[in-house]
Every structure is written in C-alpha cells, then in structure tokens.
Design a protein around this motif. Structure first.
Motif, PDB file in Angstrom:
ATOM      1  N   GLN A  48      -5.142  -1.016   2.486  1.00  0.00           N
ATOM      2  CA  GLN A  48      -4.136  -2.059   2.607  1.00  0.00           C
ATOM      3  C   GLN A  48      -3.375  -1.935   3.920  1.00  0.00           C
ATOM      4  OE1 GLN A  48      -2.235  -1.043  -1.124  1.00  0.00           O
ATOM      5  NE2 GLN A  48      -2.722  -3.054  -1.951  1.00  0.00           N
ATOM      6  N   GLY A  49      -3.315  -0.755   4.456  1.00  0.00           N
ATOM      7  CA  GLY A  49      -2.639  -0.566   5.722  1.00  0.00           C
ATOM      8  C   GLY A  49      -1.241  -0.011   5.566  1.00  0.00           C
ATOM      9  N   THR A  50      -0.767   0.601   6.620  1.00  0.00           N
ATOM     10  CA  THR A  50       0.559   1.199   6.653  1.00  0.00           C
ATOM     11  C   THR A  50       1.373   0.555   7.768  1.00  0.00           C
ATOM     12  OG1 THR A  50      -0.363   3.312   5.898  1.00  0.00           O
ATOM     13  CG2 THR A  50       1.825   3.359   6.909  1.00  0.00           C
ATOM     14  N   LEU A  51       2.571   0.103   7.437  1.00  0.00           N
ATOM     15  CA  LEU A  51       3.453  -0.483   8.434  1.00  0.00           C
ATOM     16  C   LEU A  51       3.751   0.567   9.500  1.00  0.00           C
ATOM     17  CD1 LEU A  51       5.193  -3.012   9.119  1.00  0.00           C
ATOM     18  CD2 LEU A  51       7.060  -1.902   7.878  1.00  0.00           C
ATOM     19  N   TYR A 143       0.378  -3.465  10.890  1.00  0.00           N
ATOM     20  CA  TYR A 143      -0.083  -2.473   9.915  1.00  0.00           C
ATOM     21  C   TYR A 143      -1.344  -1.803  10.441  1.00  0.00           C
ATOM     22  CZ  TYR A 143       2.942  -4.893   6.592  1.00  0.00           C
ATOM     23  OH  TYR A 143       4.022  -5.458   5.945  1.00  0.00           O
ATOM     24  N   GLN A 144      -1.407  -0.488  10.302  1.00  0.00           N
ATOM     25  CA  GLN A 144      -2.614   0.240  10.688  1.00  0.00           C
ATOM     26  C   GLN A 144      -3.463   0.506   9.456  1.00  0.00           C
ATOM     27  OE1 GLN A 144      -2.140   4.041  12.683  1.00  0.00           O
ATOM     28  NE2 GLN A 144      -4.004   3.661  13.836  1.00  0.00           N
ATOM     29  N   TYR A 151      -3.900  -4.974  11.328  1.00  0.00           N
ATOM     30  CA  TYR A 151      -3.717  -6.391  11.038  1.00  0.00           C
ATOM     31  C   TYR A 151      -2.252  -6.728  11.266  1.00  0.00           C
ATOM     32  CZ  TYR A 151      -2.292  -5.191   6.167  1.00  0.00           C
ATOM     33  OH  TYR A 151      -1.674  -4.687   5.057  1.00  0.00           O
ATOM     34  N   ILE A 152      -2.007  -8.003  11.580  1.00  0.00           N
ATOM     35  CA  ILE A 152      -0.691  -8.433  12.053  1.00  0.00           C
ATOM     36  C   ILE A 152      -0.183  -9.530  11.125  1.00  0.00           C
ATOM     37  CG2 ILE A 152       0.593  -9.339  14.024  1.00  0.00           C
ATOM     38  CD1 ILE A 152      -1.723  -8.279  15.804  1.00  0.00           C
ATOM     39  N   ARG A 153       0.861  -9.195  10.363  1.00  0.00           N
ATOM     40  CA  ARG A 153       1.381 -10.116   9.337  1.00  0.00           C
ATOM     41  C   ARG A 153       2.583 -10.891   9.852  1.00  0.00           C
ATOM     42  NH1 ARG A 153       5.518  -9.938   5.618  1.00  0.00           N
ATOM     43  NH2 ARG A 153       5.978  -7.714   5.909  1.00  0.00           N
ATOM     44  N   SER A 154       2.611 -12.177   9.537  1.00  0.00           N
ATOM     45  CA  SER A 154       3.763 -12.992   9.893  1.00  0.00           C
ATOM     46  C   SER A 154       4.956 -12.638   9.016  1.00  0.00           C
ATOM     47  CB  SER A 154       3.431 -14.481   9.718  1.00  0.00           C
ATOM     48  OG  SER A 154       4.600 -15.264   9.810  1.00  0.00           O
ATOM     49  N   THR A 159       1.662 -12.253   2.504  1.00  0.00           N
ATOM     50  CA  THR A 159       0.230 -12.090   2.238  1.00  0.00           C
ATOM     51  C   THR A 159      -0.669 -12.570   3.366  1.00  0.00           C
ATOM     52  OG1 THR A 159       0.163 -14.254   1.149  1.00  0.00           O
ATOM     53  CG2 THR A 159       0.572 -12.326  -0.250  1.00  0.00           C
ATOM     54  N   ARG A 160      -0.128 -13.276   4.367  1.00  0.00           N
ATOM     55  CA  ARG A 160      -0.993 -13.898   5.375  1.00  0.00           C
ATOM     56  C   ARG A 160      -0.817 -13.236   6.742  1.00  0.00           C
ATOM     57  NH1 ARG A 160       0.345 -18.254   1.919  1.00  0.00           N
ATOM     58  NH2 ARG A 160      -1.544 -19.220   1.089  1.00  0.00           N
ATOM     59  N   VAL A 161      -1.935 -13.161   7.477  1.00  0.00           N
ATOM     60  CA  VAL A 161      -1.983 -12.417   8.731  1.00  0.00           C
ATOM     61  C   VAL A 161      -2.695 -13.230   9.803  1.00  0.00           C
ATOM     62  CG1 VAL A 161      -2.022 -10.203   7.501  1.00  0.00           C
ATOM     63  CG2 VAL A 161      -4.181 -11.303   8.115  1.00  0.00           C
TER      64      VAL A 161
END
Length: 207
Positions: A48-51, A143-144, A151-154, A159-161
């Motif tokens: 899921q990734g880490t901020l 998020y790594q 990935y880069i979330r708005s 939920t959307r990137v």
C-alpha cells in the motif's frame, strides 16, 4: 506520545466481534492509509505504501518506472514525454513541503503548480499546471512502495493518485487522476537533481 483514535458501532465490526470498530478511513477522508474492513490489522502493508518525507525543498524529475519517460509540464498540460535536451527545463519540478506533509510541485519554467482540475475527486480528472494558489487541488502526498517506486496521491482524494491515461507510454500521454490500483501507470521514481555548488572562480571540471 500518540493519539489513539477509534470509531465504534455495535452494528458492525472492524477487528473482531468483541471490538466493534468501524473503518476510520470512512470518517477521515484525508487519511494517509487505506484499510480493509474486517482486516486483522490496521497497519498498512508495504504494497500500500508508506507516506514519506523527501525533504522540505528540492528539485527533481518524476519518471514513470516502466517507460522511463518523464512528467513534462508545457502549455498548461502535464504529460509523459521522452528525455531531450530541449525538454530538460520542463521536466524539472520544485517540491515544497507543506505543514500537513503534502507537497506543492512547481514547474521550474513557468512557476505554475501541478493542479487537479476543478479539485474533482473523480476517475479521469485532468491533471494540469496552473498558477500557484493556496488550494488542496495543488497539494500531493507521496508514498513509497516496497519496490522503491512511488505513487502520488491528491490531497483532494483518499483513494486516487496520479495515473497515465490508459497506461499509455507514448510521448504526449495525458496525466490524470485515477483510483489507486498499483498498475505500472501509477508507479513513479522521483529523481532528485544535484545542487549547483560554488567551486570557485576558476577551476577545471569534467562535464
């Protein structure tokens, strides 16, 4: 010190029947993490990734991990494009970190910011460059993932990137907002640019 936060409802459960906790994500749209209802753990998986905090202010290129092509800002648009000497400036972005951990990402050419059109939390919403304003439409969380990509979330969506439309890797492919699905179209590298150092008034260097 930490904050313990729960949402409870006797008609549903999040952890187990003896702990009727609801998914906090449903009550905190800006939550950093995604949870699955009835999961045995509230800890986000590596997938899921880490901020992450990449620094308060730096310049970098944003590169799609599959095609190796770069996010390029030109004529009000953000698109995927190949490397090219004539394109270098439009492919370098200044990252400024906000107090909430998000980043404003600014074009090194126009000083415009990467912007979510109409701040619309909808699949297919266009991502553009626009004059820099104090708005969540121009804030992005990074998020790594476990594979080293990002990935880069708005900030307008939980939920959307950033996503390359239709997973296209050709030059000029549009960048949009789309529900995170861990596809290759949503995986990027963030390549920081080296700082320009003062080496003196007269010196030799290999370029």
């Amino acid at each position: 010190p930490h904050l313990h936060y729960e949402v409870r409802n006797g008609n549903d459960y999040y952890g187990n029947a003896n702990s009727p906790n609801l998914n906090p994500k449903n009550y905190l749209p800006g939550s950093s993490y995604s949870f699955e209802t009835n999961s045995s753990s509230t800890t986000p998986t590596l997938a899921q990734g880490t901020l992450v905090n990449l620094g308060d202010s730096f310049s970098a290129r944003i590169k799609n991990c599959t095609s190796g092509k770069l996010l390029t800002g030109t004529a009000g648009n953000v698109m995927l494009d190949s490397h090219g000497n004539e394109k270098i400036a439009t492919q370098i972005w200044k990252f400024n970190r906000n107090g909430d951990g998000s980043y404003k990402i600014i074009s090194s050419v126009t000083n415009e910011a990467i912007d979510l059109d109409r701040a619309a939390d909808e699949d297919g919403s266009n991502i553009q460059i626009l004059g820099s304003y104090d708005t969540t439409a121009q804030n992005w969380f990074i998020y790594q993932r476990s594979d080293g990509t990002y990935y880069i979330r708005s900030a307008c969506s939980s939920t959307r990137v950033m996503d390359i439309k239709a997973g296209n890797t050709s030059d000029g492919s549009n960048i949009q907002l789309y529900t995170r699905n861990d596809s290759e179209a949503q995986k990027f590298y963030i390549d920081k640019c080296g700082e320009i150092l003062n080496q003196g008034d007269d010196f030799w260097a290999l370029i």
